[in-house]
Design a protein around this motif. Structure first.
Motif, mmCIF file in Angstrom:
data_model
loop_
_atom_site.group_PDB
_atom_site.id
_atom_site.type_symbol
_atom_site.label_atom_id
_atom_site.label_comp_id
_atom_site.label_asym_id
_atom_site.label_seq_id
_atom_site.Cartn_x
_atom_site.Cartn_y
_atom_site.Cartn_z
ATOM 1 N N CYS A 138 0.825 -1.208 0.000
ATOM 2 C CA CYS A 138 0.000 0.000 0.000
ATOM 3 C C CYS A 138 0.863 1.263 0.000
ATOM 4 O O CYS A 138 0.496 2.275 -0.609
ATOM 5 N N GLY A 139 2.010 1.189 0.662
ATOM 6 C CA GLY A 139 2.927 2.332 0.660
ATOM 7 C C GLY A 139 3.489 2.598 -0.716
ATOM 8 O O GLY A 139 3.591 3.764 -1.153
ATOM 9 N N LEU A 140 3.840 1.545 -1.428
ATOM 10 C CA LEU A 140 4.392 1.699 -2.768
ATOM 11 C C LEU A 140 3.386 2.337 -3.726
ATOM 12 O O LEU A 140 3.759 3.111 -4.607
ATOM 13 N N LEU A 141 2.115 2.024 -3.537
ATOM 14 C CA LEU A 141 1.075 2.475 -4.465
ATOM 15 C C LEU A 141 0.222 3.600 -3.898
ATOM 16 O O LEU A 141 -0.766 4.014 -4.515
ATOM 17 N N ASN A 142 0.581 4.073 -2.722
ATOM 18 C CA ASN A 142 -0.129 5.188 -2.085
ATOM 19 C C ASN A 142 -1.620 4.887 -1.915
ATOM 20 O O ASN A 142 -2.483 5.711 -2.256
ATOM 21 N N ILE A 143 -1.908 3.687 -1.385
ATOM 22 C CA ILE A 143 -3.283 3.275 -1.111
ATOM 23 C C ILE A 143 -3.467 3.225 0.402
ATOM 24 O O ILE A 143 -2.691 2.578 1.103
ATOM 25 N N PRO A 144 -4.473 3.886 0.937
ATOM 26 C CA PRO A 144 -4.686 3.868 2.393
ATOM 27 C C PRO A 144 -5.132 2.490 2.878
ATOM 28 O O PRO A 144 -5.760 1.727 2.133
ATOM 29 N N TYR A 145 -4.792 2.184 4.139
ATOM 30 C CA TYR A 145 -5.180 0.877 4.673
ATOM 31 C C TYR A 145 -5.601 0.960 6.135
ATOM 32 O O TYR A 145 -5.191 1.841 6.882
ATOM 33 N N THR A 146 -6.470 0.016 6.482
ATOM 34 C CA THR A 146 -6.955 -0.180 7.850
ATOM 35 C C THR A 146 -6.432 -1.508 8.364
ATOM 36 O O THR A 146 -6.372 -2.486 7.612
ATOM 37 N N VAL A 147 -6.060 -1.563 9.638
ATOM 38 C CA VAL A 147 -5.687 -2.829 10.270
ATOM 39 C C VAL A 147 -6.776 -3.220 11.259
ATOM 40 O O VAL A 147 -7.147 -2.426 12.124
ATOM 41 N N LEU A 148 -7.303 -4.434 11.110
ATOM 42 C CA LEU A 148 -8.278 -4.953 12.059
ATOM 43 C C LEU A 148 -7.539 -5.651 13.200
ATOM 44 O O LEU A 148 -6.638 -6.461 12.956
ATOM 45 N N THR A 149 -7.893 -5.325 14.423
ATOM 46 C CA THR A 149 -7.258 -5.936 15.596
ATOM 47 C C THR A 149 -8.353 -6.489 16.507
ATOM 48 O O THR A 149 -9.492 -6.028 16.490
ATOM 49 N N TYR A 150 -7.959 -7.440 17.350
ATOM 50 C CA TYR A 150 -8.966 -8.167 18.121
ATOM 51 C C TYR A 150 -8.651 -8.245 19.622
ATOM 52 O O TYR A 150 -9.550 -8.101 20.438
ATOM 53 N N GLY A 151 -7.393 -8.487 19.961
ATOM 54 C CA GLY A 151 -7.083 -8.672 21.377
ATOM 55 C C GLY A 151 -5.606 -8.858 21.622
ATOM 56 O O GLY A 151 -4.791 -7.996 21.277
ATOM 57 N N LYS A 152 -5.249 -10.003 22.162
ATOM 58 C CA LYS A 152 -3.898 -10.242 22.653
ATOM 59 C C LYS A 152 -2.811 -10.071 21.599
ATOM 60 O O LYS A 152 -1.659 -9.801 21.939
ATOM 61 N N GLU A 153 -3.162 -10.246 20.330
ATOM 62 C CA GLU A 153 -2.130 -10.170 19.290
ATOM 63 C C GLU A 153 -1.517 -8.777 19.163
ATOM 64 O O GLU A 153 -0.439 -8.612 18.580
ATOM 65 N N VAL A 154 -2.189 -7.755 19.736
ATOM 66 C CA VAL A 154 -1.658 -6.393 19.656
ATOM 67 C C VAL A 154 -1.601 -5.698 21.017
ATOM 68 O O VAL A 154 -1.304 -4.509 21.084
ATOM 69 N N TRP A 155 -1.865 -6.420 22.090
ATOM 70 C CA TRP A 155 -1.903 -5.785 23.399
ATOM 71 C C TRP A 155 -0.522 -5.410 23.925
ATOM 72 O O TRP A 155 -0.369 -4.403 24.605
ATOM 73 N N ASP A 156 0.473 -6.228 23.627
ATOM 74 C CA ASP A 156 1.801 -6.011 24.204
ATOM 75 C C ASP A 156 2.810 -5.589 23.133
ATOM 76 O O ASP A 156 2.447 -5.387 21.973
ATOM 77 N N THR A 157 4.058 -5.478 23.531
ATOM 78 C CA THR A 157 5.108 -5.018 22.618
ATOM 79 C C THR A 157 5.170 -5.880 21.366
ATOM 80 O O THR A 157 5.191 -7.112 21.438
ATOM 81 N N LEU A 158 5.205 -5.238 20.219
ATOM 82 C CA LEU A 158 5.294 -5.924 18.937
ATOM 83 C C LEU A 158 6.698 -5.777 18.354
ATOM 84 O O LEU A 158 7.426 -4.831 18.702
ATOM 85 N N PRO A 159 7.096 -6.669 17.453
ATOM 86 C CA PRO A 159 8.340 -6.460 16.712
ATOM 87 C C PRO A 159 8.280 -5.107 16.006
ATOM 88 O O PRO A 159 7.187 -4.658 15.621
ATOM 89 N N PRO A 160 9.422 -4.442 15.837
ATOM 90 C CA PRO A 160 9.433 -3.096 15.246
ATOM 91 C C PRO A 160 8.655 -2.981 13.937
ATOM 92 O O PRO A 160 7.940 -1.999 13.720
ATOM 93 N N LYS A 161 8.765 -3.972 13.055
ATOM 94 C CA LYS A 161 8.083 -3.880 11.758
ATOM 95 C C LYS A 161 6.559 -3.917 11.921
ATOM 96 O O LYS A 161 5.842 -3.213 11.214
ATOM 97 N N GLN A 162 6.085 -4.748 12.855
ATOM 98 C CA GLN A 162 4.642 -4.819 13.063
ATOM 99 C C GLN A 162 4.135 -3.559 13.758
ATOM 100 O O GLN A 162 3.028 -3.081 13.449
ATOM 101 N N ARG A 163 4.913 -3.018 14.678
ATOM 102 C CA ARG A 163 4.496 -1.765 15.311
ATOM 103 C C ARG A 163 4.385 -0.658 14.266
ATOM 104 O O ARG A 163 3.460 0.151 14.301
ATOM 105 N N GLN A 164 5.327 -0.635 13.308
ATOM 106 C CA GLN A 164 5.300 0.396 12.272
ATOM 107 C C GLN A 164 4.062 0.271 11.397
ATOM 108 O O GLN A 164 3.558 1.267 10.870
ATOM 109 N N VAL A 165 3.556 -0.959 11.247
ATOM 110 C CA VAL A 165 2.310 -1.170 10.514
ATOM 111 C C VAL A 165 1.189 -0.370 11.155
ATOM 112 O O VAL A 165 0.403 0.298 10.477
ATOM 113 N N LEU A 166 1.118 -0.415 12.489
ATOM 114 C CA LEU A 166 0.082 0.324 13.207
ATOM 115 C C LEU A 166 0.322 1.825 13.146
ATOM 116 O O LEU A 166 -0.608 2.609 12.973
#
Length: 375
Positions: A108-136
């Motif tokens: 999406c960054g390469l093509l300048n298309i906006p994006y939404t991330v769906l989140t649910y619970g524990k998978e995003v509650w705590d510290t994420l790897p740097p690349k995944q945090r940058q996604v958010l």
């Protein structure tokens, strides 16, 4: 509409390959989307094809990428994802899981298309790897299912709160209804003259937070006051042998019934056969609480998680520390006595449906998509 280019692309890990809370939520969201005047494409990494007739056709097109070779499936998924973006240039991409976020952010960054991330619970509650945090950080929008998850995302990742929106879980009140206890299940599980506690959950060793073991440990205390109690556990997983052994160690193996996997259409009857839904857990939300209350059953949840939303901060049910055996036992005893207004099935159902019906989800999704178009 058939020749119209898709407005939106949805990508998910799986929707039909397994059954669970996330999958149920995604199906409800896609059903709501089908009612809107948009054209959508859905790519699902681990599915072969949709098996839900309510989601097939119309303004939603599905493509699954499940393959005997996991690597080949992933490669095909990524190639199709990028090709679709280049050819169709959708208005927006909905990334259905943080695990798909890195590739979404890149394409999406390469093509300048906006994006939404769906989140649910524990998978995003705590510290994420740097690349995944940058996604958010770089996402144009983050959707999550409860106030608690919203707060945890902000606290853990310092994401701009203005781009975090709540799209709640809901319940199909036409399916989950109040009804007499099914005679066939009473006979099947030998529940005659019993008060039945129910949990519907995965029994995986990585998911002990569901609290099935805590409820089992609470049973000896509960049985002192209510000796006719039985505990019905619906679900499967590699933790079941440990849980069975625990019942043997406590001498209550005749009081705990492991029903195994039950298909979704048959779950309603299992809620209806119980007297209370018990799951002292740590949930991102907890659709099961809505299902139980829509069937008129009192519920017990954890007290520090997303279940605060379906239980409406304790107004509709009992919220206890999720690993506290004594607290679970005390609350279950109180529930089984039936004197509290939170045991009023008709009232529970009415208050639940008022805030968490399918119509609520329809309206909220429409509002969020229109807001994106105007922003």
């Amino acid at each position: 509409m058939e020749n119209k280019k898709p407005d939106h692309l949805f990508i998910f890990l799986e929707v039909f390959a397994q059954e669970g809370g996330i999958q149920s939520y995604v199906k409800d969201m896609l059903r709501a989307y089908k009612k809107l005047n948009y054209q959508g494409q859905v790519f699902v990494l681990r599915d072969k094809y949709p098996v839900d007739d309510n989601l097939v056709g119309g303004n939603l097109n599905f493509k699954g990428f499940a393959h005997a070779s996991t690597m080949i499936g992933r490669i095909r998924f990524m190639v199709s994802f990028l090709t679709f973006l280049i050819i169709n240039r959708p208005q927006w991409v909905f990334c259905g899981h943080i695990k798909l976020g890195v590739i979404t952010r890149l394409f999406c960054g390469l093509l300048n298309i906006p994006y939404t991330v769906l989140t649910y619970g524990k998978e995003v509650w705590d510290t994420l790897p740097p690349k995944q945090r940058q996604v958010l950080v770089d996402a144009n929008q983050i959707l999550t299912i409860s106030r608690y998850s919203c707060d945890r995302i902000y606290q853990s990742h310092k994401i701009d709160q203005n781009k975090i929106d709540i799209l709640p879980c809901v319940v199909d009140a036409d399916k989950f209804t109040i009804a007499p206890k099914p005679i066939d299940l009473i006979k099947k599980y030998n529940l005659e003259n019993s008060k039945v506690l129910l949990t519907v959950a995965r029994l995986w060793s990585g998911d002990i937070y569901k609290g099935v073991d805590v409820t089992i440990r609470a049973l000896p205390t509960i049985l002192k006051t209510h000796p006719n109690v039985k505990y019905l556990v619906v679900g499967r997983g590699d933790d079941q042998p440990r849980l069975k052994k625990l019942t043997q160690q406590l001498g209550i193996e005749d009081k705990v019934i492991f029903a195994g996997f039950i298909p979704t259409p048959e779950l309603v009857n299992h809620y209806q056969v119980c007297d209370a839904y018990i799951m002292p857990s740590q949930e991102g939300f907890g659709i099961v609480y809505l299902e139980g209350m829509s069937c008129g059953k009192p519920v017990l949840s954890g007290d520090s998680d997303g279940s605060a939303d379906p239980l409406q901060d304790g107004l509709l049910g009992w919220c206890v520390p999720h690993r506290d055996v004594d607290a679970v036992a005390s609350a279950c005893i109180e529930i089984l006595q039936g004197n509290d207004h939170r045991c009023n099935g008709e009232w529970l159902r009415e208050e639940t449906v008022k805030k968490f019906s399918l119509q609520v989800l329809d309206n909220r999704l429409k509002e969020l998509i229109i807001d994106k178009e105007l922003s």
